[in-house]
Design a protein around this motif. Sequence first.
Motif, PDB file in Angstrom:
ATOM      1  N   LYS A 174       0.822  -1.218   0.000  1.00  0.00           N
ATOM      2  CA  LYS A 174       0.000   0.000   0.000  1.00  0.00           C
ATOM      3  C   LYS A 174       0.852   1.262   0.000  1.00  0.00           C
ATOM      4  N   ASP A 175       2.036   1.200   0.575  1.00  0.00           N
ATOM      5  CA  ASP A 175       2.935   2.342   0.471  1.00  0.00           C
ATOM      6  C   ASP A 175       4.346   1.839   0.227  1.00  0.00           C
ATOM      7  N   MET A 176       4.577   1.477  -1.019  1.00  0.00           N
ATOM      8  CA  MET A 176       5.838   0.831  -1.364  1.00  0.00           C
ATOM      9  C   MET A 176       7.030   1.746  -1.186  1.00  0.00           C
ATOM     10  N   ALA A 177       6.818   3.023  -1.543  1.00  0.00           N
ATOM     11  CA  ALA A 177       7.943   3.956  -1.461  1.00  0.00           C
ATOM     12  C   ALA A 177       8.440   4.033  -0.021  1.00  0.00           C
ATOM     13  N   LYS A 178       7.488   4.145   0.904  1.00  0.00           N
ATOM     14  CA  LYS A 178       7.846   4.267   2.312  1.00  0.00           C
ATOM     15  C   LYS A 178       8.539   2.987   2.797  1.00  0.00           C
ATOM     16  N   ALA A 179       7.963   1.837   2.387  1.00  0.00           N
ATOM     17  CA  ALA A 179       8.518   0.556   2.816  1.00  0.00           C
ATOM     18  C   ALA A 179       9.942   0.378   2.293  1.00  0.00           C
ATOM     19  N   GLN A 180      10.144   0.756   1.038  1.00  0.00           N
ATOM     20  CA  GLN A 180      11.470   0.595   0.452  1.00  0.00           C
ATOM     21  C   GLN A 180      12.486   1.518   1.100  1.00  0.00           C
ATOM     22  N   GLU A 181      12.036   2.710   1.408  1.00  0.00           N
ATOM     23  CA  GLU A 181      12.922   3.655   2.068  1.00  0.00           C
ATOM     24  C   GLU A 181      13.385   3.096   3.413  1.00  0.00           C
ATOM     25  N   PHE A 182      12.496   2.344   4.021  1.00  0.00           N
ATOM     26  CA  PHE A 182      12.774   1.741   5.322  1.00  0.00           C
ATOM     27  C   PHE A 182      13.694   0.528   5.178  1.00  0.00           C
ATOM     28  N   GLY A 183      13.847   0.067   3.932  1.00  0.00           N
ATOM     29  CA  GLY A 183      14.715  -1.088   3.690  1.00  0.00           C
ATOM     30  C   GLY A 183      13.973  -2.386   3.469  1.00  0.00           C
ATOM     31  N   VAL A 184      12.641  -2.290   3.344  1.00  0.00           N
ATOM     32  CA  VAL A 184      11.835  -3.502   3.115  1.00  0.00           C
ATOM     33  C   VAL A 184      11.915  -3.892   1.634  1.00  0.00           C
ATOM     34  N   GLU A 185      12.044  -5.188   1.368  1.00  0.00           N
ATOM     35  CA  GLU A 185      12.075  -5.660  -0.020  1.00  0.00           C
ATOM     36  C   GLU A 185      10.656  -5.693  -0.590  1.00  0.00           C
ATOM     37  N   GLN A 237      12.755 -18.132 -18.930  1.00  0.00           N
ATOM     38  CA  GLN A 237      12.374 -16.724 -19.064  1.00  0.00           C
ATOM     39  C   GLN A 237      11.545 -16.288 -17.842  1.00  0.00           C
ATOM     40  N   PHE A 238      10.639 -17.133 -17.437  1.00  0.00           N
ATOM     41  CA  PHE A 238       9.773 -16.821 -16.302  1.00  0.00           C
ATOM     42  C   PHE A 238      10.579 -16.738 -15.006  1.00  0.00           C
ATOM     43  N   LEU A 239      11.487 -17.703 -14.841  1.00  0.00           N
ATOM     44  CA  LEU A 239      12.324 -17.721 -13.632  1.00  0.00           C
ATOM     45  C   LEU A 239      13.186 -16.472 -13.525  1.00  0.00           C
ATOM     46  N   THR A 240      13.814 -16.121 -14.642  1.00  0.00           N
ATOM     47  CA  THR A 240      14.681 -14.941 -14.629  1.00  0.00           C
ATOM     48  C   THR A 240      13.873 -13.713 -14.256  1.00  0.00           C
ATOM     49  N   TRP A 241      12.703 -13.634 -14.825  1.00  0.00           N
ATOM     50  CA  TRP A 241      11.871 -12.471 -14.522  1.00  0.00           C
ATOM     51  C   TRP A 241      11.508 -12.441 -13.037  1.00  0.00           C
ATOM     52  N   MET A 242      11.102 -13.598 -12.515  1.00  0.00           N
ATOM     53  CA  MET A 242      10.737 -13.668 -11.093  1.00  0.00           C
ATOM     54  C   MET A 242      11.922 -13.255 -10.216  1.00  0.00           C
ATOM     55  N   GLN A 243      13.093 -13.752 -10.602  1.00  0.00           N
ATOM     56  CA  GLN A 243      14.302 -13.499  -9.830  1.00  0.00           C
ATOM     57  C   GLN A 243      14.667 -12.016  -9.812  1.00  0.00           C
ATOM     58  N   GLU A 244      14.560 -11.385 -10.985  1.00  0.00           N
ATOM     59  CA  GLU A 244      15.069 -10.013 -11.105  1.00  0.00           C
ATOM     60  C   GLU A 244      13.989  -8.957 -10.934  1.00  0.00           C
ATOM     61  N   LYS A 245      12.782  -9.402 -10.773  1.00  0.00           N
ATOM     62  CA  LYS A 245      11.623  -8.500 -10.775  1.00  0.00           C
ATOM     63  C   LYS A 245      11.773  -7.354  -9.767  1.00  0.00           C
ATOM     64  N   LYS A 246      11.599  -6.136 -10.307  1.00  0.00           N
ATOM     65  CA  LYS A 246      11.688  -4.971  -9.432  1.00  0.00           C
ATOM     66  C   LYS A 246      10.355  -4.230  -9.429  1.00  0.00           C
ATOM     67  N   SER A 247       9.437  -4.709 -10.259  1.00  0.00           N
ATOM     68  CA  SER A 247       8.175  -3.986 -10.391  1.00  0.00           C
ATOM     69  C   SER A 247       7.170  -4.477  -9.364  1.00  0.00           C
ATOM     70  N   ALA A 248       6.090  -3.708  -9.242  1.00  0.00           N
ATOM     71  CA  ALA A 248       5.070  -4.075  -8.266  1.00  0.00           C
ATOM     72  C   ALA A 248       4.042  -5.031  -8.867  1.00  0.00           C
ATOM     73  N   VAL A 249       4.546  -6.068  -9.533  1.00  0.00           N
ATOM     74  CA  VAL A 249       3.657  -7.118 -10.021  1.00  0.00           C
ATOM     75  C   VAL A 249       3.750  -8.252  -9.009  1.00  0.00           C
TER      76      VAL A 249
END
Length: 510
Positions: free
Chosen positions: A261-272, A365-377
């Motif tokens: 719900k607030d990814m920016a805040k969570a990430q700033e806090f160091g949450v993955e 292809q799917f595994l690599t995407w899962m591994q490297e995924k940085k998006s909020a999917v």
Amino acid sequence: MQKTKFDVKLREYIDAQMPIIYIDSFDDNKIEEMVLQVTGSRQVWEWNEMDGCINRKKVENGKWTEVHEVIAPERTLYDLLKDGVRHEELNRKILIVKDIHTYLEDAKLVSLLKNACLRIEEGQLDTTFVFLSSIVKVPKELEKYMVLLQEDFLQEDGIREVIREFMEENELGTIYEKLLDEIVVAFKGLSQLEIETILALDFSARGKIDKETIRLIIEQKQQMIRKAGILEMIPVNEGLEDIGGLENLKEWLERKAVILKDMAKAQEFGVELPKGVLIAGVPGCGKSLNAKASAKLFEVPLLKLDMGRLMGKYVGESEANLRQAISLAEAISPCVLWVDELEKAFAGIGGEGGGAEVTTRLFGQFLTWMQEKKSAVFVVATANDIMKLPPELIRKGRFDEIFYVKLPAAEERRKIFEIHIRKRRPGELTEIDISKLVKKTEGYSGADIEGVVKDGIESAYVKGQSGVTTENILDAVEATHSLQEIMKEDIEKLEKEYKERRFKCASRIR
Ligand code: ADP
């Protein structure tokens, strides 16, 4: 900044006399314009179902202008290729063909194309075919004569730059930082070309770029999803309150909701950023229900990936489809991407033969995407039989967690009965003896329970009763075979396996 230079790539391929350039595009007009631009004084023809063969360029004294002159309205693509090559009409020309994928199913046409490509390769013919379609289908025979041009998707910095340049070029002044951020996020997952097209569209319609633009971006994305046909946008009605039991899983999802719900805040806090969850277990026990409820909980759209539709019969088609599905999901993010029946998609990994190879590549292809995924999917994968899944998939780091659902325990069955009775006959919740029903339904799945409630209500109605009684539902229970009865051995085997692998149990009650 990593802006794609799509037109530069296109020109390079044309100059290199690549026989076929297949462009995976969502906006044919824009690409056509680009082809006209980069080919300078070379002749460009187009063929489409509607107009037949058209001249797109008038060249005089080394200067060219865009035209739309219908040359042969009745001419089929087949005839154009056959006669055009034979009589050298197509020599020194670029031929654009729209929606090519439907024609590539025709073996005779493919054979003509192959013939033309051979001549091009031998230097007897100077033609470039530019194929446009949002669906990539490449018959094996044409693979070596063809290059697939797909656009890369821009990262946030790139998007910002494109918008800034667009505003400058059109003397639109500046937009305030917060709105710019919102527009940038909305554009995520689109290519430079797509972004420019949408900006131009909005600017020509309304003369400005502002908050309204975001709505247009979302509309365009939804159109892209419909067109691609691999992802389905599922309406979300069910929430966590519609799931009986499975408390561990629900609690886990609630934790992730706080982060999402607030990814920016969570990430700033160091949450993955959460990647997703794999839910395995017997059919009818609420796996799909959880996929839907998680979208509602996170307040994001739910996209379902149809693995069956992903698998194409042409070389590279399945991979292109997966790439497209992933980029669309990223474009729409934040969202939940529900991959149903994961084991069906990736069965046959590591085997031999064409089909197995494709699956293996797709899986990688799917595994690599899962591994490297940085998006909020957030991926919710569901599977009935996890033993069919390749071990790489269930290794740590792919999914945040793997849960297994089992047949509901007594307390869970009580909740499931309550949910389904409340939904249909709220007034009788206190009159029906749920404890009795719970005792009689050991080994029944959630779907079984829903089924007996429905049947009980139906027979009460058919018999002309004024209300539903415990007996009505008990009769339905008697008449139903529980899931456990039907697949006892399978269920026991699976549960043993899940325990051995130390997957988490979705229920709190064991
Ligand atoms: P699957 O595990 O095969 O994905 P579903 O989630 O599709 O099963 O369940 C089928 C239907 O059964 C659901 O739509 C729901 O009505 C009912 N159901 C299954 N499990 C539960 C549950 N734990 N609580 C409430 N209803 C359930």
